[in-house]
Scaffold this motif. Structure first.
Motif, PDB file in Angstrom:
ATOM      1  N   GLU A 118      44.670 -11.855 -30.907  1.00  0.00           N
ATOM      2  CA  GLU A 118      43.579 -12.698 -30.591  1.00  0.00           C
ATOM      3  C   GLU A 118      43.956 -14.365 -30.987  1.00  0.00           C
ATOM      4  N   PRO A 125      49.580  -5.859 -41.425  1.00  0.00           N
ATOM      5  CA  PRO A 125      49.364  -5.672 -40.169  1.00  0.00           C
ATOM      6  C   PRO A 125      50.192  -5.306 -39.650  1.00  0.00           C
ATOM      7  N   SER A 178      46.315  -6.312 -33.855  1.00  0.00           N
ATOM      8  CA  SER A 178      45.284  -5.289 -34.213  1.00  0.00           C
ATOM      9  C   SER A 178      46.852  -4.349 -33.530  1.00  0.00           C
ATOM     10  N   ILE A 179      47.359  -2.611 -33.950  1.00  0.00           N
ATOM     11  CA  ILE A 179      47.646  -2.018 -33.233  1.00  0.00           C
ATOM     12  C   ILE A 179      46.988  -0.590 -33.336  1.00  0.00           C
ATOM     13  N   THR A 180      46.514  -0.272 -32.380  1.00  0.00           N
ATOM     14  CA  THR A 180      45.614   1.655 -32.649  1.00  0.00           C
ATOM     15  C   THR A 180      46.853   2.453 -32.688  1.00  0.00           C
ATOM     16  N   ASP A 214      47.903  -2.812 -46.038  1.00  0.00           N
ATOM     17  CA  ASP A 214      46.911  -3.574 -45.242  1.00  0.00           C
ATOM     18  C   ASP A 214      47.709  -5.192 -44.933  1.00  0.00           C
ATOM     19  N   PRO A 218      40.336 -10.617 -27.435  1.00  0.00           N
ATOM     20  CA  PRO A 218      41.872 -10.010 -27.384  1.00  0.00           C
ATOM     21  C   PRO A 218      42.802  -9.903 -26.365  1.00  0.00           C
ATOM     22  N   SER A 260      45.670 -13.241 -35.384  1.00  0.00           N
ATOM     23  CA  SER A 260      45.012 -11.341 -36.007  1.00  0.00           C
ATOM     24  C   SER A 260      45.749 -10.831 -35.748  1.00  0.00           C
ATOM     25  N   GLN A 295      47.616   1.670 -38.419  1.00  0.00           N
ATOM     26  CA  GLN A 295      47.895   0.465 -38.665  1.00  0.00           C
ATOM     27  C   GLN A 295      47.912  -0.222 -40.185  1.00  0.00           C
ATOM     28  N   GLN A 347      45.909  -8.054 -24.995  1.00  0.00           N
ATOM     29  CA  GLN A 347      47.276  -7.032 -24.927  1.00  0.00           C
ATOM     30  C   GLN A 347      48.726  -7.731 -25.233  1.00  0.00           C
ATOM     31  N   ILE A 360      49.515  -2.665 -28.420  1.00  0.00           N
ATOM     32  CA  ILE A 360      49.406  -4.178 -30.423  1.00  0.00           C
ATOM     33  C   ILE A 360      48.423  -5.796 -28.451  1.00  0.00           C
TER      34      ILE A 360
END
Length: 262
Positions: A160, A92, A150-152, A90, A167, A148, A216, A169, A157
């Motif tokens: 926020e 990130p 986020s990685i897809t 968990d 978001p 925050s 992630q 990039q 990447i």
């Protein structure tokens, strides 16, 4: 009998290397991204006393010959790149490579190394780096006011920014793969360097043909199986003991021969 001494000694030496390798595997059972090593053995030269197919006195051919082997040697230590167990963290900045591929890491000397260790961090400049502070390539910077990350699955990447609901990039993770990953040179710190045997790195984005995807919040643990290594260690230990018994037997035979009287 002198030959038996040296032949058995090669067996003991080879099994010592085997034990050393197994010990390293077990020592790294909890090392993130570690790939276990397997020892490959090869028999040594043979003394051919009589070749098969030699004509006999009746005009026929001898079906089998007489040959005496001279022991064993370690022919290779091979990295096994099977997948390791998956751990949910968990975090990130922890990433798992599902499939083929390595992260690219820039070393202080300016060269690139490659790793399966996805336990990434953020340094004081905001760069995404390894636990040793080596930045991944291409370099990716996380803004200070990012709330925050986020990685897809394709390595994109996004963050926020405080005060913004959209978001942003900030970069793209790239992976490298090799035609022969077993030929990579292990340099420690969970890093590998390419060699002539491994071939040149092929770089691409996660999810493209031939490359794995990114997950992630997960890590790939060591692919060492403790039970399997323990069984290998027992087998290596017994082989070492058996070779020592062969040396003792040859020594006793030599002692018997040296005590003969006319």
């Amino acid at each position: 009998m002198i030959g038996a001494l040296w032949t058995a000694a090669t067996g003991m030496d080879a099994q010592q290397t085997n034990i050393d390798t197994i010990s390293n595997n077990l020592a790294n059972v909890n090392t993130t991204g570690f790939k276990k090593t397997r020892v490959n053995f090869q028999d040594l030269m043979y003394q051919h006393i009589r070749q098969p197919g030699t004509p006999n006195s009746q005009g026929g051919q001898i079906p089998v010959g007489i040959e005496v082997g001279h022991g064993v040697k370690v022919s290779a230590t091979q990295k096994i790149f099977s997948p390791g167990n998956i751990q949910n963290t968990d975090n990130p900045l922890d990433i798992l490579i599902e499939g083929d591929g390595f992260l690219q890491v820039l070393l202080p000397d300016g060269t690139l190394a490659y790793t399966r260790d996805g336990s990434l961090k953020r340094d004081s400049m905001g760069r995404i780096v390894t636990s040793d502070g080596y930045p991944i390539q291409p370099e990716i910077y996380i803004p200070e006011d990012a709330s925050s990350i986020s990685i897809t699955s394709d390595g994109t990447i996004a963050v926020e920014i405080n005060g913004s609901n959209q978001p942003q990039q900030i970069g793209q993770i790239e992976l490298a793969r090799f035609s022969n990953p077993a030929g990579l040179n292990s340099i420690g710190r969970n890093l590998f360097k390419p060699t002539v045997a491994s071939g040149d790195p092929i770089v691409g984005t996660p999810g493209s043909p031939g490359f794995g995807t990114i997950a992630q919040g997960f890590l790939e643990m060591s692919n060492v199986k403790v039970v399997e290594e323990m069984v290998n260690m027992i087998a290596a230990q017994r082989a070492y003991e058996i070779n020592s018994k062969a040396i003792q037997a040859a020594d006793e035979m030599l002692r018997t021969a040296s005590q003969l009287r006319r």
